[in-house]
Design a protein around this motif. Structure first.
Motif, mmCIF file in Angstrom:
data_model
loop_
_atom_site.group_PDB
_atom_site.id
_atom_site.type_symbol
_atom_site.label_atom_id
_atom_site.label_comp_id
_atom_site.label_asym_id
_atom_site.label_seq_id
_atom_site.Cartn_x
_atom_site.Cartn_y
_atom_site.Cartn_z
ATOM 1 N N TYR A 182 0.793 -1.150 0.026
ATOM 2 C CA TYR A 182 0.040 0.076 0.072
ATOM 3 C C TYR A 182 0.895 1.102 0.012
ATOM 4 O O TYR A 182 1.852 1.333 0.696
ATOM 5 C CB TYR A 182 -1.108 0.128 1.278
ATOM 6 C CG TYR A 182 -1.891 -0.932 1.333
ATOM 7 C CD1 TYR A 182 -2.710 -1.648 0.110
ATOM 8 C CD2 TYR A 182 -2.497 -1.372 2.558
ATOM 9 C CE1 TYR A 182 -3.586 -2.574 0.339
ATOM 10 C CE2 TYR A 182 -3.576 -2.335 2.686
ATOM 11 C CZ TYR A 182 -3.955 -2.920 1.488
ATOM 12 O OH TYR A 182 -4.905 -3.783 1.719
ATOM 13 N N TYR A 211 -7.793 0.775 -0.254
ATOM 14 C CA TYR A 211 -7.887 -0.457 0.121
ATOM 15 C C TYR A 211 -8.305 -0.685 1.704
ATOM 16 O O TYR A 211 -8.826 -1.657 2.288
ATOM 17 C CB TYR A 211 -6.471 -1.610 -0.073
ATOM 18 C CG TYR A 211 -6.240 -1.637 -1.440
ATOM 19 C CD1 TYR A 211 -6.637 -3.037 -1.811
ATOM 20 C CD2 TYR A 211 -5.807 -0.967 -2.303
ATOM 21 C CE1 TYR A 211 -6.582 -3.195 -3.256
ATOM 22 C CE2 TYR A 211 -5.586 -1.468 -3.666
ATOM 23 C CZ TYR A 211 -5.882 -2.391 -3.905
ATOM 24 O OH TYR A 211 -6.062 -2.911 -5.333
ATOM 25 N N PRO A 239 -10.415 -3.386 -3.792
ATOM 26 C CA PRO A 239 -10.344 -1.826 -3.787
ATOM 27 C C PRO A 239 -11.665 -1.088 -4.102
ATOM 28 O O PRO A 239 -12.560 -1.596 -4.610
ATOM 29 C CB PRO A 239 -9.430 -1.774 -4.980
ATOM 30 C CG PRO A 239 -9.622 -2.783 -5.794
ATOM 31 C CD PRO A 239 -9.947 -3.957 -4.621
ATOM 32 N N TYR A 280 -3.524 3.032 -0.231
ATOM 33 C CA TYR A 280 -4.306 3.074 -1.839
ATOM 34 C C TYR A 280 -3.202 2.408 -2.508
ATOM 35 O O TYR A 280 -2.034 2.308 -2.247
ATOM 36 C CB TYR A 280 -4.621 4.566 -2.237
ATOM 37 C CG TYR A 280 -3.564 5.320 -2.465
ATOM 38 C CD1 TYR A 280 -2.982 5.368 -3.660
ATOM 39 C CD2 TYR A 280 -2.819 6.170 -1.137
ATOM 40 C CE1 TYR A 280 -2.034 6.253 -3.990
ATOM 41 C CE2 TYR A 280 -1.708 6.679 -1.653
ATOM 42 C CZ TYR A 280 -1.349 6.854 -3.021
ATOM 43 O OH TYR A 280 -0.204 7.535 -3.222
#
Length: 154
Positions: free
Chosen positions: A19, A60, A80, A108
């Motif tokens: 991430y 996420y 997502p 993200y």
């Protein structure tokens, strides 16, 4: 989605090393925040809760910390997402009230662009052959000659 209550100071990389993290600290939270060719738009519902939408960013997880309390809400999505509503910090255990937001972490990745469908090619309409009127005129002339010649033998 119901968040998980988390103690400590979690970070996106603690959750998953893949991430990327975008941290908004000390506000203002509302508005559009531009990152990595995409954006996250936050709309405040009240002083302690917000909605978000993204463009070009796939979220996420979201971590929301309450001010003056070392408690966090961790919103972990199954896959997502590009929006969610009514996110905020957990109740402060000592006061029983929602604290103001200290910071928000968006975990993200950049979303792959939505494929553009190939352009549709219209089905070609057959053209009327340029010689057709001449052929029809010749046919009419021949048929006329046949009718005239048949009329002579009656």
């Amino acid at each position: 989605m119901d968040p998980d209550y988390v103690d400590g100071n979690p970070k996106c990389c603690d959750l998953d090393s893949c991430y990327e993290a975008y941290k908004i600290e000390d506000g203002p939270y509302a508005g559009t925040h531009y990152i990595d060719g995409g954006s996250i738009t936050i709309t405040m519902v009240n002083a302690t809760h917000f909605n978000f939408e993204t463009d070009g960013i796939c979220v996420y997880a979201v971590i929301v910390k309450g001010r003056d309390a070392n408690v966090y809400n961790y919103y972990d999505y199954d896959g997502p997402i590009t929006s969610d509503t009514i996110l905020g910090p957990p109740l402060n255990p000592s006061s029983g009230k929602y604290p103001d937001i200290s910071h928000i972490d968006f975990c993200y990745a950049c979303c792959p662009p939505t494929p553009t469908p190939p352009p549709t090619t219209p089905t070609p309409v057959p053209e009327f052959p340029f010689y057709m009127p001449a052929m029809m005129a010749l046919f009419a002339l021949v048929m006329g000659a046949v009718v005239v010649s048949l009329g002579k033998y009656r």
